[in-house]
Design a protein around this motif. Sequence first.
Motif, PDB file in Angstrom:
ATOM      1  N   GLY A 282       0.603  -1.111  -0.084  1.00 21.36           N
ATOM      2  CA  GLY A 282      -0.080  -0.173   0.002  1.00 21.36           C
ATOM      3  C   GLY A 282       1.020   1.303  -0.052  1.00 21.36           C
ATOM      4  N   LYS A 283       2.071   1.228  -0.230  1.00 25.37           N
ATOM      5  CA  LYS A 283       3.135   2.321   0.013  1.00 25.37           C
ATOM      6  C   LYS A 283       3.441   2.550  -1.528  1.00 25.37           C
ATOM      7  CE  LYS A 283       4.543   1.550   4.561  1.00 25.37           C
ATOM      8  NZ  LYS A 283       5.733   1.207   5.525  1.00 25.37           N
ATOM      9  N   PHE A 284       3.318   3.704  -2.119  1.00 27.03           N
ATOM     10  CA  PHE A 284       3.539   3.950  -3.547  1.00 27.03           C
ATOM     11  C   PHE A 284       4.979   4.594  -3.874  1.00 27.03           C
ATOM     12  CE2 PHE A 284      -0.990   3.455  -2.919  1.00 27.03           C
ATOM     13  CZ  PHE A 284      -1.311   2.724  -4.114  1.00 27.03           C
ATOM     14  N   LEU A 285       6.013   3.949  -3.537  1.00 33.90           N
ATOM     15  CA  LEU A 285       7.257   4.424  -3.472  1.00 33.90           C
ATOM     16  C   LEU A 285       8.209   3.905  -4.659  1.00 33.90           C
ATOM     17  CD1 LEU A 285       8.169   3.833   0.288  1.00 33.90           C
ATOM     18  CD2 LEU A 285       7.146   6.020  -0.882  1.00 33.90           C
ATOM     19  N   PRO A 286       8.956   4.835  -5.201  1.00 34.00           N
ATOM     20  CA  PRO A 286       9.966   4.312  -6.334  1.00 34.00           C
ATOM     21  C   PRO A 286      10.901   3.294  -5.840  1.00 34.00           C
ATOM     22  CG  PRO A 286      10.440   6.542  -5.421  1.00 34.00           C
ATOM     23  CD  PRO A 286       9.367   6.216  -4.723  1.00 34.00           C
ATOM     24  N   VAL A 287      11.513   2.696  -6.906  1.00 35.33           N
ATOM     25  CA  VAL A 287      12.744   1.621  -6.764  1.00 35.33           C
ATOM     26  C   VAL A 287      13.802   2.276  -7.475  1.00 35.33           C
ATOM     27  CG1 VAL A 287      11.041   0.044  -6.089  1.00 35.33           C
ATOM     28  CG2 VAL A 287      11.913   0.189  -8.604  1.00 35.33           C
ATOM     29  N   GLU A 288      14.989   1.670  -7.227  1.00 32.05           N
ATOM     30  CA  GLU A 288      16.063   1.766  -8.392  1.00 32.05           C
ATOM     31  C   GLU A 288      15.883   0.617  -9.376  1.00 32.05           C
ATOM     32  OE1 GLU A 288      20.968   2.243  -8.070  1.00 32.05           O
ATOM     33  OE2 GLU A 288      19.679   2.799  -6.458  1.00 32.05           O
ATOM     34  N   ALA A 289      15.555   0.775 -10.335  1.00 36.10           N
ATOM     35  CA  ALA A 289      15.451  -0.324 -11.142  1.00 36.10           C
ATOM     36  C   ALA A 289      16.482  -0.710 -11.947  1.00 36.10           C
ATOM     37  CB  ALA A 289      14.084  -0.057 -12.391  1.00 36.10           C
ATOM     38  N   THR A 290      16.836  -1.835 -12.220  1.00 36.60           N
ATOM     39  CA  THR A 290      18.323  -2.400 -12.769  1.00 36.60           C
ATOM     40  C   THR A 290      17.917  -3.456 -13.764  1.00 36.60           C
ATOM     41  OG1 THR A 290      18.953  -3.506 -10.927  1.00 36.60           O
ATOM     42  CG2 THR A 290      19.836  -1.405 -10.939  1.00 36.60           C
ATOM     43  N   THR A 291      17.023  -3.836 -14.006  1.00 33.08           N
ATOM     44  CA  THR A 291      16.816  -5.077 -14.806  1.00 33.08           C
ATOM     45  C   THR A 291      17.309  -4.946 -16.088  1.00 33.08           C
ATOM     46  OG1 THR A 291      15.046  -6.646 -15.547  1.00 33.08           O
ATOM     47  CG2 THR A 291      14.275  -4.211 -15.479  1.00 33.08           C
ATOM     48  N   ARG A 292      17.564  -6.197 -16.607  1.00 35.07           N
ATOM     49  CA  ARG A 292      18.214  -6.417 -17.918  1.00 35.07           C
ATOM     50  C   ARG A 292      16.905  -6.109 -19.153  1.00 35.07           C
ATOM     51  NH1 ARG A 292      18.948  -6.019 -22.418  1.00 35.07           N
ATOM     52  NH2 ARG A 292      20.407  -6.797 -23.615  1.00 35.07           N
ATOM     53  N   ALA A 293      15.492  -6.372 -18.648  1.00 32.49           N
ATOM     54  CA  ALA A 293      14.627  -6.351 -19.446  1.00 32.49           C
ATOM     55  C   ALA A 293      14.067  -4.649 -19.532  1.00 32.49           C
ATOM     56  CB  ALA A 293      13.203  -7.037 -18.925  1.00 32.49           C
TER      57      ALA A 293
END
Length: 406
Positions: A282-293
């Motif tokens: 329920g927390k709408f927080l950003p992440v640090e995305a590092t996926t190859r996709a």
Amino acid sequence: MRFRYICSDCKRTYETEDVMYLCPECAKQNDGSSFNKGNLIVELDESVLKSAAEKKHVKPSDFYPYPVTEEDAFPVGVTPLVKAKRLNSLNGLENTFFKLDSQLISGSFKDRASYLVAEQAKAVGEKRIALASTGNAGAAMSAVGAALGLDIVLFVPESAPINKLMQSVLYGAHVVPVKGSYDDAFKLSIEYTRLFGGINRNTAYNPMTIEGKKSISIELFEQMGRKAPDAVYVPVGDGCIIAGVVKGFIDLKKAGLIEHLPRIICCQSEKSDAISKAFETGKFLPVEATTRADSISVDLPANGRMAVRYIKESDGWCVRAKDEEILDAQLELARTAGILAEPAAAASYACYKKDLEKIKKTLGENARIVVLITGTGFKDMKAFDGRATLPEAIENSLEAVRKLSF
């Protein structure tokens, strides 16, 4: 009026067919610290839904907010629905289907949104469309622009796959590489529209992108015998595709053509799982995305709040896969079903595989499942580096042929 806008967050209704992007009240709260508020839902007038319901067969344009004027110039769909028997036998679910939006003209699902934004531009007398993209949306918008005679300005992170960027260059778009992330390119494209005018096509920022993407659900309804599937597995980054899939089935339900929404399953990489985390906490927080996709690599999902809402409304859930599992799924799709998917598109199959036991227990072994393949593998062949190699050439001799071991 064919439609009106409703804010997904505050529920304000805007009785206008003018171009709108975000709810002006909710947008004031957006500061980048959490998922944006104010994404707009396009609500079709009851007369549009009634007209669609009365037809023996429906097509996506029956549910569009704008009349279609140049459908033949850039056909969007109907894409193949494949029942991959070898894969289904391997996984023990015989009624799984693969929806190959990798077969659209530009090679990805993004043709659906881009075509409708082009129709929006023509409806309001605009010739210029600006957007940001990691590749697929830009290539799609550039292709549509070439076909319909529109001027496309595309902001891209300079790290985006070269195959995708070259597509847009070849289609004649004004490509602007940005020394930064997708989110940086997104902000600059909005500023460009503010300074120079035209339509902004950015995913979810322009609500017509979701309306265009819902066309896949209308197609599935007809392809599956005028019934909804039991579940759809959707690769998710910014939340716009999954919102479009759900919105299409919502409109079919409002028209009285289906009784229940299928369960819509959010498929993400463990290295880009902002929406999955929001769904669970329920927390709408950003992440640090590092996926190859790369096509689903998103720090701050542009349509995250609506996506979470729609996953819950469809009684769906979220699944994460490791990047290695996604790349393995990519190879399995190619070698066992002849489906060449880019990594982001293979994420839906990777998550489906992780969910096999849950599907059997929750939906049953005869459930009709759709796995959405959103983009072709030809867009990012570097994804196969180190995982598949070309064999060395043999000598031009019969003796060399005799030595082959297969």
